[in-house]
Each structure stands twice: as C-alpha cells, then as structure tokens.
Design a protein around this motif. Structure first.
Motif, PDB file in Angstrom:
ATOM      1  N   GLU A 162      75.600  30.771  62.153  1.00  0.00           N
ATOM      2  CA  GLU A 162      74.616  31.485  61.337  1.00  0.00           C
ATOM      3  C   GLU A 162      75.234  32.727  60.693  1.00  0.00           C
ATOM      4  O   GLU A 162      74.958  33.034  59.531  1.00  0.00           O
ATOM      5  N   GLN A 163      76.099  33.437  61.432  1.00  0.00           N
ATOM      6  CA  GLN A 163      76.772  34.597  60.821  1.00  0.00           C
ATOM      7  C   GLN A 163      77.744  34.149  59.724  1.00  0.00           C
ATOM      8  O   GLN A 163      77.893  34.825  58.709  1.00  0.00           O
ATOM      9  N   MET A 164      78.386  33.019  59.940  1.00  0.00           N
ATOM     10  CA  MET A 164      79.275  32.504  58.890  1.00  0.00           C
ATOM     11  C   MET A 164      78.489  32.122  57.642  1.00  0.00           C
ATOM     12  O   MET A 164      78.941  32.356  56.510  1.00  0.00           O
ATOM     13  N   GLN A 165      77.305  31.552  57.821  1.00  0.00           N
ATOM     14  CA  GLN A 165      76.478  31.199  56.657  1.00  0.00           C
ATOM     15  C   GLN A 165      76.086  32.447  55.869  1.00  0.00           C
ATOM     16  O   GLN A 165      76.161  32.460  54.640  1.00  0.00           O
ATOM     17  N   ASP A 166      75.721  33.502  56.592  1.00  0.00           N
ATOM     18  CA  ASP A 166      75.382  34.761  55.920  1.00  0.00           C
ATOM     19  C   ASP A 166      76.609  35.360  55.241  1.00  0.00           C
ATOM     20  O   ASP A 166      76.518  35.884  54.128  1.00  0.00           O
TER      21      ASP A 166
END
Ligand SMILES: NC(=O)N[C@@H](CC(=O)O)C(=O)O
Ligand SMILES: [Zn+2]
Ligand SMILES: [Zn+2]
Length: 424
Positions: A162-166
């Motif tokens: 999820e942090q990579m997507q952001d």
C-alpha cells in the motif's frame, strides 16, 4: 565573495585526472578551468584530486532522541571530515519523522546545527512500528527525501504494498531495510562457520533475501521506485539482478564494510564487528563486488551508525547493531579497491556521488557550472593509520581502528564554504 581553487586535478569523462581550476561565486560553481578573477580569494589545491562532495543516502545522526550517541552537529562534522556534503538521515530517531509536525521539528534541528546538507527521510509507518501507514504524500510535500523504516523490516506485505502504491503516484522512492523477523533467530552475526566457532547465534542469509524477493514483486505490482538498503548476501544480489532484468524499478546500495570484510575476519566476540545486516561469507562479499561492477548494485552508502562505547563494551549479545562509517569510507575503498585496480577511481567516485544522487533525483554529486559548490579535495598519496579517537563523530565503534589507508580528504567545501580542513 569569489573563491578560486587552483592547482587541482579533476576526473574527466574518460576517467583521467586532468589539471584544472574551479571558480566559486555565491556558493555555486561559476567556472571550471578558467583564469583567476582579479578579486578572488585563492585556495591552493596543492596538486590534489577534487571530487564532487560525496552523497550518502543512508546515515544515522541520532538526533532527536539519542544525542548521547551522536548529534546533528557531531554527525555532520564527521560527514564533512569524510568528504560527504549531502547525507540522507534515516528516521529511527525519537520522535520518528512520521508526521508533518515531527518532520518539521527534525528540519528545525537540522537548520540549527548541520554543517553539511542533511535530507531527512520520512518513515513508512508510524513510529516505525510497522502498523499504521504514514501519509507519504504529505511528508514529501514537506521535504522528506524518501521513505523508509530503516532499523527494522516492514513485516506485513500489505503495508509495504500500500505504501508502494502511494509512492508510485507521487514518484517517491521506497527504501527498504530487508529483514524478516521470523528468520532472525536471535542472531548477532552471520549464520555460517565463524558464529559456531565463537559460540554466537547466527542470522541466516534468507532473513534478508526473502524480503527483497517479496518487495521486488510488490514494487512491480505497484509500479513503484524501490531501493534496497545495505545488500549483504549473494542471493540478494541475484534477486536484484533478476528483478532489474525483468524491468522492475529497483536500485540497491552496498556498505563499505560488506565490501571489505567477511565473517571469518571477526577476531572475537567484539561488538565493534556487530552490524545489521552482519558481515557475511567470502562468497557473499565476492558477489557484492561483482554486483557493483556489473551494475546490479547502484551505489555505496555508509550506514553510519554511531553507538556509545558503553553500549559496545561487552560482547555482541547485548550490544546494539551498527558501526560508524563517514570518516573511513573513501580511504578504505580507495586503498583496497582502486589501488589494486579492482575499481577505477571514476567508478568509486561515481558510486559515492553521481549514482546515489540520480536514484533520489538530487541535483548534487557532479562538478559542473551552476551546481552547488560542494567539493572534496583528496590527497591520494597521503597514508595514515585510522585512529577512532580522532573521529569527529561521537561514535568510536569501528572494526577498522588501526588499519592503514591512503587517499584522505584534506578539505571539504559545502556551498562554497570550507567545512573541513585537515590539521597540518
Ligand atoms: N545498521 C545497523 O546495524 N544499525 C542501524 C540500523 C540499520 O541500519 O538497520 C542503527 O540505527 O544503528
Ligand atoms: Zn538497516
Ligand atoms: Zn541504517
């Protein structure tokens, strides 16, 4: 005020050393190879080598929260003495820069006492606890250079994903300390032959490599820019190599100590040899060198990690992981790799300047007209014995004390000002 550096040698594109001059005006490089302006203050380069100020994308300054180990003042003076003018500070401080408020607080401390450029990381999770995700878009807008929970691995794949997507949405770099907590086994050094001889618990190589393997697949799925901290094993190198071949946006760094030392070098149960990841096997060390040479590994970072002598006094088991790195990095790498012809001087300098700057999209690490006048003047012939008691860092925790090395920074210039000068 105009400063003119004369009698200096610089690397050209072909990697040859050529005599030149550098003119500095208002903190920027105004000219290269030109005549002395009439009003200039002159610095005699004494025929030495001038490199771009080194860029270190992985350091620990300990302030706020752990000022007994290091402060921004001592850490940046140590960086300057090692030739570093741009350093990226990891967020495992107290408080952690996990919110705009905490990041602004850290930035205020940097402004107050840093003598070189310090670019703070934001964390990936609140308090680096691995649970609640931080708002990286907001942190980036307030000046976080990149995002990491360095010191610990992000255990949950979903958190990382999820942090990579952001991060992908705002073109931020996710920087990972890869360590699967279920595979540490209470280890304090590499799981191999030497830990058994010393009777110490070992950390297996898979503890690192499995998390890199997970993360490159997550980075692919998220389309994120992903950078691996302190790669230490041959399996990690292979995993990064394969990921790059597959077109995944992955980069990696290696630390001087992992290039220079292996587990069999550890003389005794001495915590000055304890760092995370640990010194691995001689095959691992070889793979790291090959990885740099074939472009799998992109840059060198010190992971400067000061701790007190009290903390490091009494064997590996109770001591914290980490060793200092700023004040020995260049001379050691120059002596052990450039002098014997394993690396060229240009390769080594690029891995410590241009390459890390490129990964993080920083406008530093090159000597060119218009750039910030960040320069390191190095006496490539000067030989000296490393003495930890001379460090500007508060940390004395190094396995290299007493080593002889050549190639010492004699002057460091940051934004046109001399921030380190060797005592004559
Ligand atoms: N490298 C280390 O051994 N220690 C680092 C943490 C880290 O880089 O993982 C520290 O903060 O002391
Ligand atoms: Zn780490
Ligand atoms: Zn670190």
């Amino acid at each position: 005020m105009v400063t003119f550096i004369e009698n200096i040698k610089m690397l050209n594109e072909q990697g040859e050393l050529v005599e030149t001059t550098i003119t500095i005006d208002k903190g920027k490089i105004a000219a290269i190879g030109e005549e002395k302006p009439s009003d200039a203050e002159v610095i005699d380069g004494k025929g030495n080598f001038v490199a771009p100020g080194f860029v270190d994308v992985h350091v620990h300054l300990r302030e706020p929260g752990f000022e007994h180990k290091e402060t921004i003042a001592t850490g940046t003076r140590s960086a300057a003495r090692g030739g570093f003018t741009t350093i990226c500070a990891m967020p495992n401080t107290k408080p952690v820069p996990d919110s705009v408020e905490n990041l602004e607080y850290v930035k205020g401390l940097i402004k107050k006492s840093a003598v070189v450029r310090v670019l703070p990381y934001g964390s990936l999770t609140v308090a680096e606890a691995g649970e609640k995700r931080t708002n990286i878009a907001e942190l980036k807008a307030h000046g976080a250079v990149a995002f990491s929970d360095d010191g610990v691995g992000v255990q949950l794949a979903s958190t990382m994903y999820e942090q990579m997507q952001d991060a992908a949405k705002i073109d931020a770099v996710v920087v990972a300390h890869c360590e699967d907590n279920s595979l540490i086994y209470g280890g304090v050094m590499h799981e191999g032959k030497r830990n058994k001889e010393l009777g110490l618990p070992g950390i297996p190589s898979v503890c690192e490599s499995v998390q890199i393997a997970r993360d490159v697949l997550l980075a692919e799925a998220a389309g994120a820019k992903y950078h691996v901290c302190h790669v230490s094993t041959k399996e990690s190198v292979r995993t990064v190599r394969d990921a790059k071949k597959a077109g995944i946006r992955v980069t990696a760094e290696v630390c001087p100590h992992h290039l220079l030392l292996e587990d069999m070098d550890i003389p005794s149960d001495d915590a000055n040899w304890k760092m995370n990841p640990p010194l691995r096997s001689s095959e691992d060390k070889k793979a790291l060198i090959e990885g740099l040479l074939d472009g799998t590994i992109d840059c060198i970072a010190t992971d400067h990690a000061p701790h007190t002598q009290e903390e490091k006094c009494c064997g590996m088991v109770g001591a914290p992981f980490g060793i200092v790195g700023f004040e020995t990095a260049f001379p050691l790498l120059y002596t052990k790799f450039v002098e014997p012809g394993i690396f060229t001087l240009k390769q080594l300098v690029d891995w410590m300047t241009k390459k890390p700057a490129e990964i993080f999209n920083l406008p530093y690490g090159q000597i060119e007209v218009g750039a910030s006048a960040d320069l390191t003047i190095i006496d490539l012939n000067k030989e000296k014995t490393i003495d930890a008691n001379e460090f500007h860092s508060k940390g004395r925790n190094t396995p290299f004390n007493g080593w002889k090395a050549k190639g010492w920074p004699v002057m460091t210039i940051f934004e046109g000002n001399v921030v380190y000068k060797e005592e004559e």
